[in-house]
Design a protein around this motif. Sequence first.
Motif, mmCIF file in Angstrom:
data_model
loop_
_atom_site.group_PDB
_atom_site.id
_atom_site.type_symbol
_atom_site.label_atom_id
_atom_site.label_comp_id
_atom_site.label_asym_id
_atom_site.label_seq_id
_atom_site.Cartn_x
_atom_site.Cartn_y
_atom_site.Cartn_z
ATOM 1 N N MET A 134 98.424 7.858 104.407
ATOM 2 C CA MET A 134 97.153 7.724 105.106
ATOM 3 C C MET A 134 97.180 6.462 105.955
ATOM 4 S SD MET A 134 93.395 7.504 103.426
ATOM 5 C CE MET A 134 92.071 6.896 104.379
ATOM 6 N N GLY A 135 96.618 6.540 107.149
ATOM 7 C CA GLY A 135 96.567 5.398 108.046
ATOM 8 C C GLY A 135 95.450 4.441 107.681
ATOM 9 N N PRO A 136 95.328 3.388 108.447
ATOM 10 C CA PRO A 136 94.288 2.388 108.181
ATOM 11 C C PRO A 136 92.878 2.976 108.252
ATOM 12 C CG PRO A 136 95.869 1.562 109.787
ATOM 13 C CD PRO A 136 96.172 3.020 109.585
ATOM 14 N N VAL A 137 91.992 2.398 107.460
ATOM 15 C CA VAL A 137 90.572 2.750 107.478
ATOM 16 C C VAL A 137 89.832 1.550 108.057
ATOM 17 C CG1 VAL A 137 88.557 3.263 106.053
ATOM 18 C CG2 VAL A 137 90.751 4.302 105.506
ATOM 19 N N ARG A 138 89.058 1.786 109.104
ATOM 20 C CA ARG A 138 88.303 0.719 109.768
ATOM 21 C C ARG A 138 86.819 0.923 109.493
ATOM 22 N NH1 ARG A 138 92.799 1.674 112.670
ATOM 23 N NH2 ARG A 138 93.808 -0.055 113.724
ATOM 24 N N ILE A 139 86.189 -0.089 108.927
ATOM 25 C CA ILE A 139 84.779 0.014 108.565
ATOM 26 C C ILE A 139 84.013 -1.118 109.255
ATOM 27 C CG2 ILE A 139 83.132 0.015 106.658
ATOM 28 C CD1 ILE A 139 85.575 0.946 104.899
ATOM 29 N N PRO A 140 83.038 -0.774 110.091
ATOM 30 C CA PRO A 140 82.262 -1.828 110.772
ATOM 31 C C PRO A 140 81.459 -2.667 109.777
ATOM 32 C CG PRO A 140 81.708 0.369 111.622
ATOM 33 C CD PRO A 140 82.610 0.562 110.448
ATOM 34 N N PHE A 141 81.312 -3.935 110.091
ATOM 35 C CA PHE A 141 80.474 -4.817 109.287
ATOM 36 C C PHE A 141 79.040 -4.299 109.312
ATOM 37 C CE2 PHE A 141 82.738 -9.228 109.428
ATOM 38 C CZ PHE A 141 83.926 -8.646 109.033
ATOM 39 N N GLY A 142 78.297 -4.591 108.255
ATOM 40 C CA GLY A 142 76.875 -4.279 108.223
ATOM 41 C C GLY A 142 76.062 -5.445 108.755
ATOM 42 N N GLN A 143 74.964 -5.155 109.374
ATOM 43 C CA GLN A 143 74.052 -6.182 109.880
ATOM 44 C C GLN A 143 72.984 -6.427 108.816
ATOM 45 O OE1 GLN A 143 74.763 -7.091 113.142
ATOM 46 N NE2 GLN A 143 73.169 -8.577 113.447
ATOM 47 N N ARG A 144 72.786 -7.676 108.419
ATOM 48 C CA ARG A 144 71.810 -8.016 107.391
ATOM 49 C C ARG A 144 70.923 -9.159 107.863
ATOM 50 N NH1 ARG A 144 73.485 -3.789 105.591
ATOM 51 N NH2 ARG A 144 74.364 -3.435 103.551
ATOM 52 N N PRO A 145 69.649 -9.160 107.429
ATOM 53 C CA PRO A 145 68.770 -10.287 107.780
ATOM 54 C C PRO A 145 69.243 -11.570 107.099
ATOM 55 C CG PRO A 145 67.589 -8.647 106.448
ATOM 56 C CD PRO A 145 68.975 -8.140 106.649
ATOM 57 N N SER A 146 69.026 -12.678 107.774
ATOM 58 C CA SER A 146 69.390 -13.991 107.244
ATOM 59 C C SER A 146 68.263 -14.973 107.532
ATOM 60 C CB SER A 146 70.681 -14.493 107.894
ATOM 61 O OG SER A 146 70.872 -15.869 107.638
ATOM 62 N N PRO A 147 67.787 -15.680 106.506
ATOM 63 C CA PRO A 147 66.737 -16.666 106.761
ATOM 64 C C PRO A 147 67.233 -17.837 107.616
ATOM 65 C CG PRO A 147 67.468 -16.775 104.471
ATOM 66 C CD PRO A 147 68.153 -15.600 105.093
ATOM 67 N N LEU A 148 68.547 -18.051 107.643
ATOM 68 C CA LEU A 148 69.101 -19.163 108.412
ATOM 69 C C LEU A 148 69.467 -18.797 109.843
ATOM 70 C CD1 LEU A 148 71.486 -20.675 105.729
ATOM 71 C CD2 LEU A 148 69.236 -21.507 106.409
ATOM 72 N N PHE A 149 69.971 -17.565 110.053
ATOM 73 C CA PHE A 149 70.516 -17.193 111.347
ATOM 74 C C PHE A 149 69.825 -15.990 111.993
ATOM 75 C CE2 PHE A 149 74.030 -19.016 108.819
ATOM 76 C CZ PHE A 149 74.215 -20.180 109.554
ATOM 77 N N GLY A 150 68.755 -15.501 111.384
ATOM 78 C CA GLY A 150 68.092 -14.305 111.905
ATOM 79 C C GLY A 150 68.747 -13.046 111.365
ATOM 80 N N SER A 151 70.034 -12.895 111.689
ATOM 81 C CA SER A 151 70.822 -11.811 111.104
ATOM 82 C C SER A 151 72.290 -12.225 111.083
ATOM 83 C CB SER A 151 70.637 -10.506 111.881
ATOM 84 O OG SER A 151 71.219 -10.601 113.148
ATOM 85 N N VAL A 152 73.034 -11.630 110.173
ATOM 86 C CA VAL A 152 74.471 -11.895 110.061
ATOM 87 C C VAL A 152 75.195 -10.569 109.869
ATOM 88 C CG1 VAL A 152 74.267 -14.230 109.111
ATOM 89 C CG2 VAL A 152 74.313 -12.279 107.565
ATOM 90 N N ARG A 153 76.459 -10.562 110.244
ATOM 91 C CA ARG A 153 77.313 -9.397 110.017
ATOM 92 C C ARG A 153 78.129 -9.667 108.762
ATOM 93 N NH1 ARG A 153 79.491 -8.299 116.134
ATOM 94 N NH2 ARG A 153 77.453 -7.938 117.037
#
Length: 136
Positions: free
Chosen positions: A1-20
Amino acid sequence: MGPVRIPFGQRPSPLFGSVRRPMVKVEFWSRYLGRWVSVTALVDTGADYTLLPSPFSKFLGIDLKRGCEEFTTFGIGGAERVFLCRQIRMKLGSWERTVPVGFLSRFDVPPLLGRQDCLETFKLTFHRWKTIFAPP
């Protein structure tokens, strides 16, 4: 099986607004339900082993007192009680592994995918907000 690519999730952050964050859907075999159960976990190369909040043990059919080793671990949040089950079946895509899973007695920690018998069995790359799993 070849590589599996999974995008980062976007989450709220009290410090940065949102982070990946490198979040990935994995499946654990549930003895209780007799099927695979999906869990979204943070890919944590700093975690020695995979960790789940203790309520997951019920869905997986694991008796923490009888089927696990109890010990205390130390991390950023201080000392924590962990119940370690050394062999739980896990799938990531079409890859299957048997991994140790610790169940934390606290509930405010997200599921963490750790190194022992799990992340260390892949060639793992973080690139352009994607987690790339490939055979070693």
